[in-house]
Design an enzyme around this catalytic site. Structure first.
Site, PDB file in Angstrom:
ATOM      1  N   ASP A  16       0.827  -1.354  -0.085  1.00 28.79           N
ATOM      2  CA  ASP A  16      -0.013   0.141   0.043  1.00 28.79           C
ATOM      3  C   ASP A  16       0.776   1.137   0.071  1.00 28.79           C
ATOM      4  O   ASP A  16       0.570   2.303  -0.468  1.00 28.79           O
ATOM      5  CB  ASP A  16      -0.940  -0.016   1.325  1.00 28.79           C
ATOM      6  CG  ASP A  16      -1.730   1.135   1.172  1.00 28.79           C
ATOM      7  OD1 ASP A  16      -2.472   1.505  -0.039  1.00 28.79           O
ATOM      8  OD2 ASP A  16      -2.538   1.437   2.315  1.00 28.79           O
ATOM      9  N   CYS A 241      -3.794   7.027  -2.148  1.00 33.46           N
ATOM     10  CA  CYS A 241      -4.717   6.216  -2.709  1.00 33.46           C
ATOM     11  C   CYS A 241      -4.894   6.908  -4.183  1.00 33.46           C
ATOM     12  O   CYS A 241      -5.624   7.947  -4.094  1.00 33.46           O
ATOM     13  CB  CYS A 241      -6.197   6.058  -2.024  1.00 33.46           C
ATOM     14  SG  CYS A 241      -7.266   5.200  -2.930  1.00 33.46           S
TER      15      CYS A 241
END
Length: 302
Positions: A16, A241
């Site tokens: 991530d 993100c």
């Protein structure tokens, strides 16, 4: 509820954290990052994802990274698997567990994986069924659990609880509640956790907070006060993100560990080794860590 005496930190920096970096990271650097984290005491780590290189080119070498790692029996090496092709990659790489994901935001789900929440759960059914048959554990995450990146879209705690229950019923041992854009505050955090804990055991609830508005540590404390003992974080605060406008990085693992150490909560992680690891990957990118703790302790590492 009393604060847990010990927590499990799920380190997401190698997946991530790195996936949004424009600068490509060589496999050997990823391997060293993961092995440094393990040496610091991390026992559960996200090592990569089997997704289309077209969409996430940074993760195209996950199989290579998994092959090069010096695996330890006491460490869980997890990979993200969005579909059966990804699942097959996870099995081939001998991943210890897999991750699936959905969202509490319909608009985010459409932008992220081009389907509704209900459709996303249907897509994951073959993956979870195969993993169950093979005895491979899986965790699930819910994006936008504390707020949506899209103006006018409200995320009700009951909606988060509904998705969490469905994922739990599919066999996920953990449901991680993600504040994808970092808009959550402590009260909101408690409200969402309370709603979710009404439908699944609190022991199965995890949290994953971004620090966009500087609220992440306060939100982790709120989660701890609710009895949550599963925390996601990213070394050096890596990550964001691509499908959530304005989202900045995950909270830094070293900031979380410093807070836990000060509270007497055992994470099993050596803070000095962790900070050295934060500087290792930050030096590779040619920038300082966003972590306050990493910057404060830099001169005290020798």
């Amino acid at each position: 509820m009393s604060i847990p005496s010990a927590v499990r930190i799920f380190e997401v920096g190698a997946r991530d954290g790195l996936q949004n970096e424009k600068q490509m990271v060589p496999s050997d650097i990823k391997v060293e990052l993961i092995e440094r984290l393990v040496d610091a005491g991390v026992t559960s780590i996200e090592t990569g994802s089997f997704v289309s290189p077209k969409w996430v080119p940074q993760m195209a070498d996950t199989a290579d990274v998994m092959a090069k790692l010096s695996r330890r029996d006491d460490v869980t090496y997890a990979v993200l698997t969005p579909n059966m092709k990804g699942y097959d990659g996870a099995v081939a790489s001998k991943a210890d567990e897999i991750e699936i994901f959905s969202a509490a935001s319909e608009m985010f789900n459409q932008r992220n994986i081009n389907c509704s929440i209900a459709e996303s759960l249907e897509r994951f059914a073959p993956v979870t069924e195969a993993a169950t048959a093979a005895g491979i554990p899986y965790r699930a995450s819910i994006s936008c659990a504390l707020g949506s990146p899209f103006e006018g879209e409200e995320i009700a705690p009951a909606a988060v609880a509904d998705v969490a229950k469905k994922l739990y019923d599919m066999g996920a041992y953990e449901i991680s509640l993600g504040d994808t854009i970092g808009v959550g505050t402590p009260l909101r955090t408690k409200q969402v956790i309370e709603a979710v804990a009404n439908v699944i055991p609190i022991e199965a609830v995890g949290v994953h907070f971004h620090d966009t508005y500087g609220q992440a540590l306060a939100n982790y404390l709120a989660a701890l006060e609710m009895g949550v003992a599963r925390l996601d974080s990213s070394v050096a605060g890596l990550g964001g993100c691509p499908y959530a406008p304005g989202a900045t990085g995950n909270v830094a693992t070293e900031d979380v560990v410093y807070m836990l150490d000060g509270m007497g909560v055992d994470s099993g992680i050596d803070l000095k080794k962790l900070v050295k690891t934060a500087w290792f990957i930050s030096d590779f990118f040619g920038r300082p860590p966003v972590s306050s703790v990493a910057r404060a302790l830099k001169g005290k590492l020798n």
